[in-house]
Design a protein around this motif. Structure first.
Motif, PDB file in Angstrom:
ATOM      1  N   VAL A   1     -15.393  -5.997   7.636  1.00  0.00           N
ATOM      2  CA  VAL A   1     -15.074  -4.632   8.056  1.00  0.00           C
ATOM      3  C   VAL A   1     -13.764  -4.587   8.829  1.00  0.00           C
ATOM      4  N   ALA A   2     -13.587  -5.550   9.711  1.00  0.00           N
ATOM      5  CA  ALA A   2     -12.345  -5.572  10.491  1.00  0.00           C
ATOM      6  C   ALA A   2     -11.162  -5.792   9.579  1.00  0.00           C
ATOM      7  N   SER A   3     -11.378  -6.606   8.572  1.00  0.00           N
ATOM      8  CA  SER A   3     -10.270  -6.909   7.668  1.00  0.00           C
ATOM      9  C   SER A   3      -9.824  -5.664   6.925  1.00  0.00           C
ATOM     10  N   LEU A   4     -10.772  -4.777   6.678  1.00  0.00           N
ATOM     11  CA  LEU A   4     -10.375  -3.534   6.022  1.00  0.00           C
ATOM     12  C   LEU A   4      -9.396  -2.775   6.900  1.00  0.00           C
ATOM     13  N   GLY A   5      -9.656  -2.815   8.179  1.00  0.00           N
ATOM     14  CA  GLY A   5      -8.727  -2.179   9.103  1.00  0.00           C
ATOM     15  C   GLY A   5      -7.353  -2.839   9.051  1.00  0.00           C
ATOM     16  N   VAL A   6      -7.370  -4.134   8.912  1.00  0.00           N
ATOM     17  CA  VAL A   6      -6.104  -4.866   8.819  1.00  0.00           C
ATOM     18  C   VAL A   6      -5.354  -4.475   7.562  1.00  0.00           C
ATOM     19  N   VAL A   7      -6.071  -4.392   6.468  1.00  0.00           N
ATOM     20  CA  VAL A   7      -5.421  -3.989   5.210  1.00  0.00           C
ATOM     21  C   VAL A   7      -4.741  -2.643   5.394  1.00  0.00           C
TER      22      VAL A   7
ATOM     23  N   PHE B   1       6.924 -11.244   0.377  1.00  0.00           N
ATOM     24  CA  PHE B   1       5.484 -11.499   0.430  1.00  0.00           C
ATOM     25  C   PHE B   1       5.159 -12.309   1.675  1.00  0.00           C
ATOM     26  N   ALA B   2       5.912 -13.389   1.822  1.00  0.00           N
ATOM     27  CA  ALA B   2       5.659 -14.272   2.960  1.00  0.00           C
ATOM     28  C   ALA B   2       5.833 -13.525   4.275  1.00  0.00           C
ATOM     29  N   MET B   3       6.807 -12.607   4.305  1.00  0.00           N
ATOM     30  CA  MET B   3       7.074 -11.883   5.542  1.00  0.00           C
ATOM     31  C   MET B   3       5.880 -11.040   5.939  1.00  0.00           C
ATOM     32  N   VAL B   4       5.359 -10.345   4.967  1.00  0.00           N
ATOM     33  CA  VAL B   4       4.202  -9.498   5.288  1.00  0.00           C
ATOM     34  C   VAL B   4       3.016 -10.358   5.721  1.00  0.00           C
ATOM     35  N   VAL B   5       2.860 -11.443   4.999  1.00  0.00           N
ATOM     36  CA  VAL B   5       1.741 -12.325   5.352  1.00  0.00           C
ATOM     37  C   VAL B   5       1.927 -12.855   6.765  1.00  0.00           C
ATOM     38  N   THR B   6       3.123 -13.218   7.085  1.00  0.00           N
ATOM     39  CA  THR B   6       3.375 -13.745   8.426  1.00  0.00           C
ATOM     40  C   THR B   6       3.056 -12.703   9.485  1.00  0.00           C
ATOM     41  N   GLU B   7       3.477 -11.442   9.189  1.00  0.00           N
ATOM     42  CA  GLU B   7       3.140 -10.377  10.130  1.00  0.00           C
ATOM     43  C   GLU B   7       1.653 -10.318  10.381  1.00  0.00           C
ATOM     44  N   THR B   8       0.927 -10.338   9.270  1.00  0.00           N
ATOM     45  CA  THR B   8      -0.520 -10.273   9.406  1.00  0.00           C
ATOM     46  C   THR B   8      -1.035 -11.475  10.190  1.00  0.00           C
TER      47      THR B   8
ATOM     48  N   ALA C   1      -6.391 -13.074   3.731  1.00  0.00           N
ATOM     49  CA  ALA C   1      -6.820 -12.477   2.471  1.00  0.00           C
ATOM     50  C   ALA C   1      -6.510 -10.987   2.462  1.00  0.00           C
ATOM     51  N   ALA C   2      -6.689 -10.347   3.613  1.00  0.00           N
ATOM     52  CA  ALA C   2      -6.425  -8.919   3.690  1.00  0.00           C
ATOM     53  C   ALA C   2      -4.948  -8.612   3.493  1.00  0.00           C
ATOM     54  N   ALA C   3      -4.123  -9.608   3.858  1.00  0.00           N
ATOM     55  CA  ALA C   3      -2.672  -9.372   3.758  1.00  0.00           C
ATOM     56  C   ALA C   3      -2.187  -9.382   2.327  1.00  0.00           C
ATOM     57  N   VAL C   4      -2.980  -9.936   1.443  1.00  0.00           N
ATOM     58  CA  VAL C   4      -2.508 -10.143   0.070  1.00  0.00           C
ATOM     59  C   VAL C   4      -2.101  -8.834  -0.597  1.00  0.00           C
ATOM     60  N   TYR C   5      -2.963  -7.843  -0.499  1.00  0.00           N
ATOM     61  CA  TYR C   5      -2.641  -6.601  -1.216  1.00  0.00           C
ATOM     62  C   TYR C   5      -1.371  -5.927  -0.676  1.00  0.00           C
TER      63      TYR C   5
END
Lengths: 488, 418, 285
Positions: free
Chosen positions: A357-363, A391-398, A467-471
């Motif tokens: 559920v929290a990950s949905l918030g992260v997405v 891609f990597a940048m967004v993932v890093t942010e997350t 995983a949430a950062a992927v999309y």
């Protein structure tokens, strides 16, 4: 500045662009982590208490028996060469203390009530290092460290045996005479022919008989002390100071009975212990059932319950070729182990749900963050930044967000844990007495911090966030530069 | 109108709205599934315990609960059973005379808790007597149903007990009992009529049933019982107990106890289990609430400029509040609907097919009840509506702060918002 | 069942529907057949009756309306071997049986006594001066370390009352005293409602003149079992107090080979007037 460093810096700055949003998302993550850590602590605390109740009031972490004893509790089935076995147990590095026990089934009577019980002979000195039973005394005090002064039995000398035979013959003759004196049963035997008065047994004979009896079955100088559970005390209606009568069968088939004195009443919350057991000194029970120095069981504790199975294996190996039954508490009570596993599974399930559920918030958050920067991202792409880098940048942010949340959450979680450990949760608001599978729990459950309970939520939350950062990252990477730049 | 705008703004950020709704929907769905699961499990376990020789409501002699001896009896049990049967919501009534004794066969003997029952009633009131738990033979016949005079009465015992005594169907056993007071011990011969297996060691290894008439004769206690059990259903326990108490107002020697007291260990275990589950769900909802708060806040702050313009154009701040609130409402409605659909479908599947837990748990004995593994789901409309309302409230409450914030916007500042 | 009818009086014949047996030769044949039938039907009953009598007399051979005896009991188990001396008082009123057993030696057991009144059993322990009523849970325990259980004492066998006899075999052979006697092997099946734990007993007795003496008693748990779980043998037939009785009996248990409990009567008197005060708790002490 290396490309990765640049990424991190950018990521950091991006997060800071909408602090409130990042903060709230971070808080959600932190709370998830904290609450999962706290729940784990509670569940683990309950487990620890269950294990404690199970092992520290009676079972111990590990037990040694003669083979087959646990199935049939035969009085004669004692541990061979007990001294050597005890030494071997105490020699093991993981063993902290060990204590010997003797068991006997008996009938206990107080006034008109009588009920079947199990008599347990313990050595209070060594036992207090293995179990905490003594600390559960609610009335009176627990058994003293010393056995009741009880002369040792010895076999009769030849002269004494001859004397015994003479006494028996003399009694037999007296009985035969008495029989001879009886009149016949005839019609109208309403009035008895004057029956021969049973003359008093000649005093010296009786004294001699008693003397011989005391050699083989000496009596203690005072009634032995016993401690019993609160439920049993209630059923029998006894308090410290009252007398009980115990009757049992000794190992050589002799019926033995003795008067005992209640010195203490204990309460463990576990019905089997409180309702059907009477504790007395090891030597007292050995004397009562003619076991000499033999014992049925050695119970030992390790530094932690988890060390028990390995220790059991080592001890069994060190005592070969003596075939003994050495088992850890988890092997003696597999039903409890299953219950503990169930409790832990609950915590794992909670973590899974909460983090999802929290990950949905992260997405959501990351998606917003990506979408509101379409122009920049478009520009970056036009300038030649590869999609993978974006891609990597967004993932890093997350990842940074997750890290921040995890750190904060861990701190909060540990804080909550410490409160749980110190204060505990009082279950009395929910139930009166708590027991699981017959094992009593204290009404206040204290938390227990385990490394797994702290690390696992953090690891899971990081994984879930990644995983949430992927999309969102994929959306960012996929963007057409021209389209992106055109966005307002 | 407000709602139309609300709907439009919902759709405008499809992905974001979808994800937020998903979180709420999942939250509700999970709650429904878990509650259904837990309610079903708990109800099943309670029923299992109740139908294993107990009852939803028990009438006992005063003092029997603590002492469990034959000195605390229900005299005139049959009359009390008749008046109990007349109470609405009482499905079955059972009269039992329980005591402890010794069973012997050949050179083996074993202690036993013996329950004298009325076979006709017991087979309806208790699962032990029923075909599912019976592994061999048939159930007891009452003394007047015996085909021939001068045959030993039937006894129905547990598998463990049969093994200890090394007896099977048709074998004779002798039951030794101690009547109350100073009376002499008595003994009677019985023939094994059936064998049961409940999965609970205490029952399988040390419990047996005989016709109550035989028990009463052996013990010299005509018309007596240790309990009169009323079988109803969980929902009506309280009213049945109250009705029975009223009936027995003139009998100070009798007490009426609900199953929660008679089966205290089981009840407490279930309460604890529920508490744990609610704790878990509270944590989940907290996180959901934060997520909603975040999303709504985000959607509000990205439209600050628009709101500023609207305010400048004369829209009242209360209108704006209503607008934001309406959006929250739409979010709630859609996500709750989705949640209901997902939750109720899963519930429906579990309710029909059930889940077999034995592969994970094996045969578990929990709080004196044997758990044979297949769990279903049970939801009532009240429960569903209740939890939906709770989740809806969570959504709306979480949106309150952002909506209130909108009210306090200064038009000029807002219009200049980046 | 036996009607009063005369072959020659047609009116006295039992009616067979509307017809009466008219012809006299038929009547005579019928009456002869009836007489044989009665004879045949009576014989098994007669045999059973006499079997019952045999069982009763053999089972109660060591009992009378009352008895007093001095006995020694040898017990051998894998753990110990000992010999007890005891005095046994018995009185069988119409209401209930009463028995007092007092142990006279050896040392550890001297003074222990067991009092049985009806179904109630009590033990006296001289070491604590305490009387213990025997509860159900103790019934399976061994009595004084022997192969008798407390239950055996409570439910002294009444083979003739609780069991139905049927003959297995009969042979003529020499008995212990060298006399020629008829040996009966009798199968005893418990009566349906009798509270006895054995599914079947095989009782062997011999009869010589008017004397019926038990030889051996095999106890089977279930009716169909092949091997007995317990065997009781009787020996040492001699005259005691004017009766010929087996003065020794030995019990062995199948699951414990090599072990036995042997009772030998040193003195025995029948039908003596034992005062009621003998069967009280005071007498136990």
């Amino acid at each position: 500045m290396g490309p990765n460093m640049l990424l991190s810096k950018l990521a950091f700055r991006n997060l800071g662009r909408n602090t409130r949003r990042s903060l709230v998302t971070g808080t959600a993550l932190a709370l998830s982590v904290a609450l999962c850590i706290a729940y784990d602590a509670l569940a683990d605390g309950m487990n620890v208490q269950l294990i404690h109740s199970l092992t520290r009031y009676d079972l111990g972490h590990l037990q040694v028996h003669a083979p087959g004893y646990t199935e049939r509790h035969k009085l004669a089935n004692t541990i061979l060469d007990a001294n050597r076995v005890m030494k071997a147990v105490r020699a093991d590095p993981e063993i902290r203390a060990a204590s010997a026990r003797v068991y006997a089934a008996a009938l206990v009577g107080a006034g008109s009530h009588s009920t079947g019980v199990e008599l347990i002979g313990i050595d209070p000195r060594t036992e207090s290092r293995v179990t905490e039973l003594a600390q559960r005394t609610v009335l009176g005090h627990f058994l003293g460290p010393d056995p009741t002064p009880w002369p040792a039995a010895r076999p009769l000398t030849a002269a004494e045996r001859a004397e015994d035979a003479r006494l028996t013959n003399s009694e037999a003759r007296a009985a035969e005479e008495e029989i001879d004196q009886l009149g016949r049963l005839g019609p109208g035997t309403g009035e008895h022919p004057p029956s021969r008065e049973e003359g008093p047994v000649p005093q010296p004979e009786m004294r001699e008989a008693q003397r011989l009896s005391k050699i083989l079955s000496p009596r203690p100088t005072r009634p032995p002390e016993v401690a019993l559970g609160s439920s049993l005390a209630r059923v029998l209606g006894v308090n410290p100071g009252d007398k009980l009568y115990l009757s049992t069968q000794a190992v050589d088939g002799v019926a033995e009975g003795i008067e005992a004195r209640v010195v203490g009443v204990y309460d463990t919350g576990t019905s089997t212990y409180d309702r059907s057991r009477i504790y007395l000194h090891l030597r007292d029970l050995q004397r009562l059932v003619h076991l000499g120095a033999r014992i049925h069981e050695i119970a030992a504790i390790c530094d932690s319950p988890d060390a028990a199975p390995a220790a059991a294996g080592r001890i069994a190996a060190s005592l070969l070729p003596l075939k003994l039954d050495v088992r850890a508490w988890s092997q003696l009570r597999p039903d409890m182990v299953r219950m503990l596993d169930l409790n832990r599974a609950g915590g794992g399930m909670l973590a899974a749900i909460v983090f999802f559920v929290a990950s949905l918030g992260v997405v959501n958050t990351m998606l917003m963050a990506v979408l509101e920067r379409t122009r920049e991202l478009g520009m970056l792409k036009a300038l030649g930044m590869p999609a993978t880098r974006i891609f990597a940048m967004v993932v890093t942010e997350t990842a940074l967000l997750a890290l921040a949340g995890a750190v904060a959450g861990t701190a909060m979680g540990i804080g909550l844990d410490l409160w749980l450990v110190h204060q505990g949760l009082d279950l009395r608001a929910i139930t009166q007495g708590v027991s699981m599978n017959g094992v009593g729990l204290a009404p206040v459950v204290h938390g227990a911090i385990t490394p797994l309970g702290v690390v696992l939520p953090v690891v899971i939350v990081t994984g879930v966030c990644l995983a949430a950062a992927v999309y969102p990252a994929w959306r960012a990477a996929r963007m057409q530069p021209a389209v992106g730049m055109r966005e307002t | 109108m407000t709602l139309k705008i609300a709907w439009r703004s919902f759709v405008r950020h499809r992905v974001r709205s979808a994800i937020t709704s998903l979180a709420v929907a999942l939250g509700l769905a999970m709650m429904l599934v878990f509650v259904g699961f837990a309610d079903d499990t708990h109800a099943r376990m309670a029923e299992l315990g109740i139908r294993m020789g107990s009852g939803h409501v028990l009438v006992e002699g005063k003092g029997y609960l603590d002492n469990q001896t034959l000195d605390y009896l229900v005299h005139d049990a049959d009359r009390i059973a008749a008046s109990a049967a007349r109470i609405a919501q009482v499905k079955h009534v059972a009269v039992r005379l329980k005591t402890s004794g010794l069973l012997s066969a050949g050179e083996h003997s074993a202690p036993v808790l013996i329950s004298g029952v009325e076979p006709g009633r017991e087979v309806l009131a208790s699962d032990i007597a029923g075909p599912k738990m019976r592994v061999a033979g048939a159930y007891l016949r009452s003394l007047d149903q015996m085909p021939y005079a001068k045959t030993p009465p039937d006894i129905y015992l547990g598998k463990g007990l049969a093994e200890q005594l090394a007896v099977t169907l048709g074998d004779r056993v002798v039951l030794n009992l101690s009547p109350p007071g100073d009376a002499e011990p008595t003994a009677g011969a019985f023939r094994v009529r059936g064998i049961f297996r409940t999965g609970v060691d205490d029952l399988d290894g040390a419990y047996a049933e005989i016709p109550i008439a035989a028990a009463r004769t052996l013990l010299g206690l005509p018309g007596a019982a240790t309990e009169v059990a009323l079988l109803s259903d969980l929902a009506h326990t309280e009213e049945v107990a109250a009705a029975m108490k009223a009936e027995l107002a003139a009998n100070p020697d009798l007490v009426v106890i609900p199953w929660q007291v008679a089966l205290r260990g089981l009840h407490e275990a279930l309460v604890l289990d529920s508490a744990g589950m609610y704790l878990m769900m509270a944590i989940v909802y907290l996180v959901v609430a934060i997520g909603i708060f975040n999303t709504v806040l985000m959607s509000v702050s990205e439209r600050t400029r628009e709101f500023g313009v609207l305010l400048a154009l004369g829209t009242s701040s209360r209108r704006l509040f209503a607008q934001v609130f309406a959006e929250a409402l739409v979010l709630a409605l859609i996500s709750l609907t989705a949640g209901l659909i997902i939750g109720l479908s899963i519930h429906g599947w579990i309710a029909t097919h059930g889940i077999d837990l034995t592969q994970w748990l094996g045969d578990v004995q929990f709080a004196g009840v044997a758990w044979s593994g297949r769990v279903y789901s049970h939801l009532t409309p009240q429960v569903v509506v209740g939890w939906t309302a709770v989740v809806g409230a969570v959504v709306l409450l979480s949106s309150l702060y952002p909506a209130l914030r909108v009210m306090r916007l200064e038009p000029v500042e807002a219009m200049h918002h980046v | 069942m036996i009607h009063e009818f005369s072959p020659c009086d047609p009116e006295s014949f039992p009616r067979l529907g509307r017809y009466r047996v008219r012809f006299s030769w038929l009547r005579c044949a019928a009456s002869l057949m009836a007489f044989c039938a009665i004879l045949v039907s009576l014989s098994p009953a007669a045999r059973a009756d006499s079997l019952q009598a045999l069982v009763q007399r053999a089972d109660r051979i060591l009992r009378g309306k009352s008895s007093a005896a001095v006995v020694h009991m040898d017990v051998k188990t894998h753990g110990y071997q000992r010999s007890y001396k005891m005095v046994i008082w018995e009185r069988d009123d119409s209401t209930r049986e009463r028995t007092l057993v007092k142990i006279l030696g050896p040392t550890s057991w001297r003074g222990y006594s067991t009092l049985k009144i009806g179904n109630q059993l009590k033990f006296y322990d001289p070491k604590t001066n305490h009387v213990q009523a025997v509860g159900n849970s103790m019934l399976g325990d061994s009595w004084m370390g022997s192969h008798f259980s407390n239950d055996d004492l409570v439910k002294e066998t009444r083979l003739a009352v609780d069991y139905t006899p049927s003959l297995i075999s009969k042979r003529v052979a020499k008995n212990e005293l060298g006399q020629s006697a008829t040996f009966y092997r009798i199968r005893l099946t418990p009566k349906p409602t009798a509270p006895v734990v054995w599914g079947r007993i095989e009782f062997e007795v011999w009869q010589h003149d008017d004397l019926v003496v038990p030889v051996r008693c095999d106890y089977f748990t279930k009716v169909g079992d092949k091997n007995p779980v317990r065997i009781m043998r009787f020996y040492g037939v001699k005259e005691m107090d004017g009766r010929w009785v087996p003065s020794e009996m030995q019990i062995t248990v199948a699951s414990k080979p090599g072990e036995y409990t042997r009772l030998t009567y040193d003195k025995l008197r029948f039908d003596v007037d034992i005062p009621a005060s003998k069967f009280t708790e005071q007498a136990m002490r």
